[in-house]
Design a protein around this motif. Structure first.
Motif, PDB file in Angstrom:
ATOM      1  N   THR A 156      10.788  -1.347 -11.370  1.00 60.35           N
ATOM      2  CA  THR A 156      12.036  -2.117 -11.334  1.00 60.35           C
ATOM      3  C   THR A 156      11.814  -3.515 -10.753  1.00 60.35           C
ATOM      4  O   THR A 156      10.815  -3.779 -10.086  1.00 60.35           O
ATOM      5  CB  THR A 156      13.113  -1.417 -10.485  1.00 60.35           C
ATOM      6  N   ARG A 157      12.769  -4.358 -11.038  1.00 69.55           N
ATOM      7  CA  ARG A 157      12.785  -5.722 -10.539  1.00 69.55           C
ATOM      8  C   ARG A 157      12.759  -5.727  -9.008  1.00 69.55           C
ATOM      9  O   ARG A 157      12.013  -6.460  -8.381  1.00 69.55           O
ATOM     10  CB  ARG A 157      14.069  -6.382 -11.055  1.00 69.55           C
ATOM     11  N   LEU A 185       9.273  -4.872  -7.796  1.00 66.89           N
ATOM     12  CA  LEU A 185       8.324  -5.972  -8.014  1.00 66.89           C
ATOM     13  C   LEU A 185       8.501  -7.026  -6.922  1.00 66.89           C
ATOM     14  O   LEU A 185       7.537  -7.500  -6.320  1.00 66.89           O
ATOM     15  CB  LEU A 185       8.560  -6.596  -9.390  1.00 66.89           C
ATOM     16  N   ARG A 186       9.754  -7.368  -6.670  1.00 60.96           N
ATOM     17  CA  ARG A 186      10.024  -8.394  -5.664  1.00 60.96           C
ATOM     18  C   ARG A 186       9.685  -7.896  -4.270  1.00 60.96           C
ATOM     19  O   ARG A 186       9.171  -8.642  -3.436  1.00 60.96           O
ATOM     20  CB  ARG A 186      11.499  -8.796  -5.728  1.00 60.96           C
ATOM     21  N   ALA A 235       5.733 -16.929  -2.642  1.00 60.26           N
ATOM     22  CA  ALA A 235       5.817 -16.757  -4.089  1.00 60.26           C
ATOM     23  C   ALA A 235       7.223 -16.333  -4.478  1.00 60.26           C
ATOM     24  O   ALA A 235       7.756 -16.740  -5.507  1.00 60.26           O
ATOM     25  CB  ALA A 235       4.798 -15.716  -4.562  1.00 60.26           C
ATOM     26  N   VAL A 236       7.838 -15.504  -3.639  1.00 55.47           N
ATOM     27  CA  VAL A 236       9.188 -15.035  -3.907  1.00 55.47           C
ATOM     28  C   VAL A 236      10.192 -16.162  -3.687  1.00 55.47           C
ATOM     29  O   VAL A 236      11.097 -16.384  -4.493  1.00 55.47           O
ATOM     30  CB  VAL A 236       9.503 -13.834  -2.985  1.00 55.47           C
ATOM     31  N   PHE A 238       7.411   0.378  -8.770  1.00 56.02           N
ATOM     32  CA  PHE A 238       6.519  -0.089  -9.829  1.00 56.02           C
ATOM     33  C   PHE A 238       7.183  -0.292 -11.183  1.00 56.02           C
ATOM     34  O   PHE A 238       6.559  -0.751 -12.114  1.00 56.02           O
ATOM     35  CB  PHE A 238       5.321   0.862  -9.959  1.00 56.02           C
ATOM     36  N   VAL A 291      14.107 -16.497  -5.206  1.00 56.39           N
ATOM     37  CA  VAL A 291      14.668 -15.250  -4.702  1.00 56.39           C
ATOM     38  C   VAL A 291      14.693 -15.322  -3.181  1.00 56.39           C
ATOM     39  O   VAL A 291      13.759 -15.825  -2.565  1.00 56.39           O
ATOM     40  CB  VAL A 291      13.807 -14.052  -5.161  1.00 56.39           C
ATOM     41  N   GLY A 342      10.066 -18.643  -6.280  1.00 51.32           N
ATOM     42  CA  GLY A 342      10.570 -18.044  -7.513  1.00 51.32           C
ATOM     43  C   GLY A 342      12.089 -18.014  -7.530  1.00 51.32           C
ATOM     44  O   GLY A 342      12.688 -17.512  -8.478  1.00 51.32           O
ATOM     45  N   ARG A 355       7.374  -5.677  -3.448  1.00 50.38           N
ATOM     46  CA  ARG A 355       5.922  -5.699  -3.267  1.00 50.38           C
ATOM     47  C   ARG A 355       5.442  -7.139  -3.093  1.00 50.38           C
ATOM     48  O   ARG A 355       4.544  -7.423  -2.305  1.00 50.38           O
ATOM     49  CB  ARG A 355       5.225  -5.052  -4.471  1.00 50.38           C
ATOM     50  N   ALA A 356       6.055  -8.059  -3.815  1.00 48.70           N
ATOM     51  CA  ALA A 356       5.634  -9.457  -3.739  1.00 48.70           C
ATOM     52  C   ALA A 356       5.952 -10.047  -2.374  1.00 48.70           C
ATOM     53  O   ALA A 356       5.148 -10.780  -1.798  1.00 48.70           O
ATOM     54  CB  ALA A 356       6.315 -10.266  -4.838  1.00 48.70           C
ATOM     55  N   GLU A 360       3.464  -9.346   0.199  1.00 49.70           N
ATOM     56  CA  GLU A 360       2.153  -9.942  -0.001  1.00 49.70           C
ATOM     57  C   GLU A 360       2.194 -11.448   0.212  1.00 49.70           C
ATOM     58  O   GLU A 360       1.330 -12.019   0.856  1.00 49.70           O
ATOM     59  CB  GLU A 360       1.652  -9.649  -1.428  1.00 49.70           C
ATOM     60  N   ASN A 361       3.158 -12.101  -0.400  1.00 49.79           N
ATOM     61  CA  ASN A 361       3.242 -13.556  -0.302  1.00 49.79           C
ATOM     62  C   ASN A 361       4.705 -13.996  -0.445  1.00 49.79           C
ATOM     63  O   ASN A 361       5.173 -14.266  -1.545  1.00 49.79           O
ATOM     64  CB  ASN A 361       2.376 -14.194  -1.396  1.00 49.79           C
TER      65      ASN A 361
END
Lengths: 530, 322
Positions: free
Chosen positions: B177-178, B181-182, B192-193, B175, B198, B196, B184-185, B188-189
């Motif tokens: 760090t970069r 975040l990535r 989106a990563v 929750f 990545v 983005g 968790r993303a 989920e989707n």
């Protein structure tokens, strides 16, 4: 001394594509595409579904890799191998289906991929400051701490635009951005785009709505079957010409529709109420009727009860209220309210989501043509065995009749294009000669050639005396097909009009939930006279 | 039940929870990245065996730990290759890893040590030994607080403390760090990563390897910390209990700790009280108490405890459309 035209020619275009070619298996999605877009302009790309627009933009954004061809950004040869490179080159993209993490906040989505630091707090703080600046500069207001899943579609789109701007994109690609927006939201978006282009941003707008091209773009390119056929100045063209270029032949944008004798009330609905699993009332006691030989259009922004209306009448979800076919009552819940009973009572249903409710994608076309009616004698040898040979034969003749390509019953449903899939569903339902046809979004995601065909089939059925309930979010479609229009807003019918005696702005107001009472009418006229 | 008994039960709760905490957090990293992993069990088992075997052979528990971590991470990498690169079915890959670990450890164990699948008993430096906090003698005499310090918190092996520290570290990583975040993303989707800029695959590989690392710690603790050597199938479903705890915890590190402590507590009570007699009700047999963690697992996995929404892209290989 150079003339201004020479100067213009010498300035490198912001985007230049040279000879882009891309194949998926045996399908050539892009053939030798050349395109120049100058800085600060809004460039539209139109084309039918499957013409290769989205593929081309995905190549520009590094989502796909082209087989050959070169991309120049601001005059420099740029090798865009992945989205990371595209972002570095200053390209941002707003996809048709948003690429947002739904249970993240707006800020988290905005910084994702561009955090610039091992810890995310500094980026979150930066984004908060920048977002408030952008919000006021381009009227892109959105609550930075809201979760994406709690935002309206229009606001989610703003987040996508903000994401691109946060990455300091100079080039913004929007893929079918208005498909999910209300007319007001779409206009707001166009204002934003114009603002951005005035600031020097270059914008590529992909759409199949010619009205939008005319309204907002400076230049427009037409794609057909993977090729870039023409690039025109928007001011020097018109929708008719663009439509012809898209299809490669001239099309009727409005289907010819002669007046018919309307008969007795065929479909009557009284106090239809639908409450969903969460206990939310999605349809609030609506009543209407459709006469024989009449098309009633249900207009409205998606999500105002259309799906529930279709599913209630089609026998998919139970509902309260009364439904009558030719004076005979059919239950809306409990015994005899299921889809099969509806069909046996002469109600055909073309569902709005053909891939989920209309077809089984992994089954053959001939199987799909029999579904829902497979118990009928014509499809069976005896009580146990189906007559597969016969079904195939029927399927083939229907596929020829409905111009389904390829007309081969042994092809899996998923291997047809969207338009042909829709024609399979229509062929199945219309061939039953229904008394009542309930049809949802008949041409969503369907190309112009097929739209014309589908519209003609619906008109033919009407001329034969069927009562048709047409639910569509496309105003153009409502206008060209329906005899009467009812507008759904927030689960209620907020107004009803004779199609010939109304216009888009009047329906637009109704769709936005502005009640049609004399007060608003006078307000509008007063404003107009001032 | 006196105060000291409670402290003793809680003490063994900590001891028994540690492997669950490791496995649960391992699953959390993997599943948060969108890779379902029912092979936690197999990875722990492999680590338990190889850590015990190495420790027995070299006499060094640290070399044992290294061997265990390596074995677990190799299995994790296999799961990664199968489910990320080859976009295979994650459940099938996980099942395969469980079978592989169970069969392989028994076979190799018998071949190497001829002890029916066991490793030789470990002692001294070839085990993780309890660490006693300073001044336990004197602080232990303080009423109420004293026993918490000297009996409950003190006297565990280093791995128990690492397990406890891993919880806040995991939270911070996820929750703050970069990488988190990535991670968790991507669960989920992944689109989106990807859009983005990545790499989805690289992120998921890292998550799966962290999962292997943590399973390795859990497995090594079982064989060289909690027990003194490897016994065939000694994980006894702990990987699956950890999965249940993960669902119970709604894929959040803090709740994961509580869920694992709950399972550990049930186990501790079952060990402490062989037969529990309740007035006017009769005797609850020991078998029931021992079965309780497993029964609770079934109840949780059947979805009877609230609504747990898994990461949305979980279980689905990421394939760019068309």
């Amino acid at each position: 001394m150079m003339t201004s035209t020479e100067q213009h020619d010498r300035a490198a275009p912001m985007i230049e594509l040279r000879g882009i070619t891309k194949s998926f298996g045996s399908v050539q999605a892009n053939k030798n595409i050349h395109l120049k877009v100058s800085k600060g302009s809004i460039h539209g790309i139109v084309g039918e579904n499957g013409a290769g627009k989205s593929t081309l933009m995905s190549i520009l954004y590094g989502f796909y890799k082209s087989d050959s061809g070169e991309i120049y950004i601001n005059g420099e040869l740029t090798n865009i191998t992945d989205s990371h490179k595209a972002i570095e080159a200053g390209i941002g993209m707003v996809h048709q289906h948003f690429k947002l993490v739904e249970n993240f906040t707006v800020l988290e989505n905005v910084i994702l991929g561009t955090e610039n630091n091992f810890l995310i707090t500094p980026a979150l703080n930066n984004a908060r400051v920048l977002l408030s600046k952008l919000a006021s500069a381009y009227s892109l207001e959105v609550n930075p701490d809201a979760l994406i899943e709690d935002l309206s579609v229009g606001h989610q789109q703003r987040v996508e635009i903000l994401k691109a701007l946060y990455r300091q994109a100079d080039i913004l690609i929007l893929d079918e951005p208005t498909g999910v927006l209300t007319p007001a939201e779409a206009n707001h978006l166009f204002d934003i785009l114009k603002n951005l282009s005035n600031e020097g941003k270059t914008i590529i707008l992909i759409t199949h709505k010619l009205r939008e091209i005319m309204a907002v773009t400076d230049t427009v390119s037409v794609m057909r079957r993977g090729e870039m056929t023409t690039t025109l100045q928007t001011s020097e063209t018109n929708p008719q010409e663009l439509a012809e270029l898209m299809v490669g032949r001239s099309v009727l944008l409005r289907v010819e529709k002669e007046a018919t004798e309307v008969g007795a009330k065929s479909l009557e609905v009284e106090n239809l109420t639908v409450t969903d699993k969460r206990g939310v009332t999605t349809l609030k006691s609506i009543s209407f009727h459709v006469r024989k030989g009449e098309i009633l259009g249900i207009a409205g922004v998606a999500g105002n009860g259309q799906t529930e209306l279709l599913e209630a009448l089609g026998g998919i979800t139970p509902a309260a209220g009364r439904m009558k076919i030719n004076g005979e009552e059919i239950p809306l819940n409990g015994v005899g309210s299921d889809a099969r009973s509806k069909r046996e009572n002469g109600v055909s249903h073309v569902p709005e989501d053909r891939q989920k409710l209309g077809l089984i994608l992994d089954f053959f076309a001939w199987e799909n043509i029999a579904f829902g009616y497979h118990h009928k004698d014509e499809f069976n040898m005896n009580r146990f065995l189906m007559h597969n040979q016969k079904i195939r034969k029927i399927a083939r003749s229907e596929m020829v009749k409905f111009d389904i390509r390829p007309p081969s019953p042994g092809t899996l449903a998923k291997n047809f294009s969207g338009g042909n899939q829709q024609k399979i569903v229509l062929a199945r339902e219309l061939e039953q000669n229904p008394k009542v046809l309930i049809v949802g979004q008949p041409t969503r995601g369907v190309d112009i050639g097929a739209i014309e065909f589908i519209h003609q089939k619906i008109i033919d059925l009407r001329n034969m005396g069927a009562a048709i309930l047409l639910v569509s979010v496309e105003l153009d479609e409502i206008f060209s097909l329906s005899d009467r229009v009812a507008v759904l807003f927030d689960g209620k019918i907020i107004g009803e009009r004779i199609t010939e005696k109304t216009n888009e702005s009047e329906l637009g107001l109704l769709m936005a939930g502005i009640e049609d009472d004399s007060e608003t009418d006078s307000l509008v006229t007063r404003k107009a006279t001032e | 039940m006196d105060y000291l008994t409670i402290i003793q039960i809680l003490d063994s709760m900590l001891r028994l929870s540690a492997p669950l905490i490791f496995a649960c957090l391992a699953g959390l990293f993997s599943e948060r990245s969108g890779i379902f992993d029912i092979g936690l069990e197999g990875k722990m088992l492999a680590s338990a065996f190889f850590s015990a075997a190495m420790a027995a052979a070299t006499g060094s528990v640290w070399l044992g730990l290294m061997a265990g971590l390596t074995a677990s991470m190799i299995l994790a990498a296999i799961h990664g290759v199968a489910s990320i690169t080859f976009q295979g079915n994650q459940l099938i890959s996980g099942v395969a890893i469980n079978f592989l670990a169970s069969g392989m450890t028994a076979l190799i164990g018998q071949n190497w040590f001829r002890l029916g699948g066991r490793t030789p008993s470990l002692s001294g430096d070839s085990r993780f030994l309890p660490i006693d906090f300073p001044f336990t003698e004197s602080i232990g005499k303080i009423p109420i607080v004293g026993p918490i310090y000297s009996d409950l918190l003190s006297g565990h092996t280093i791995l128990v403390y690492i397990a406890l520290i891993t919880v806040p570290v995991t939270w911070w990583l996820l929750f703050r760090t970069r990488f988190g975040l990535r991670l968790r993303a991507v669960g989920e989707n992944p689109e989106a990563v990807d859009t983005g800029g990545v790499s989805v695959s690289f992120l998921r590989y890292r998550a799966v390897l962290i999962c292997g690392l943590l399973c390795g710690l859990g497995g090594a603790y079982l064989a060289t910390g909690m027990a003194a050597g490897f016994i065939r199938d000694m994980t006894a479903g702990k990987g699956f209990i950890a999965l249940a705890a993960l669902i119970f915890a709604k894929w959040r590190p803090g709740y994961a700790l509580y869920a694992c402590l709950l399972f550990g507590l049930l186990e501790a009570i079952a060990i402490r009280y062989q037969n529990i007699t309740i007035e006017g009700f009769g005797t609850i047999p020991v078998q029931f108490m021992q079965a309780l963690p497993y029964i609770l697992t079934i109840v949780i996995l059947a979805g009877l405890v609230g609504k747990a929404i898994p990461p949305k892209a979980g279980g689905e290989p990421y394939i760019k459309e068309r």
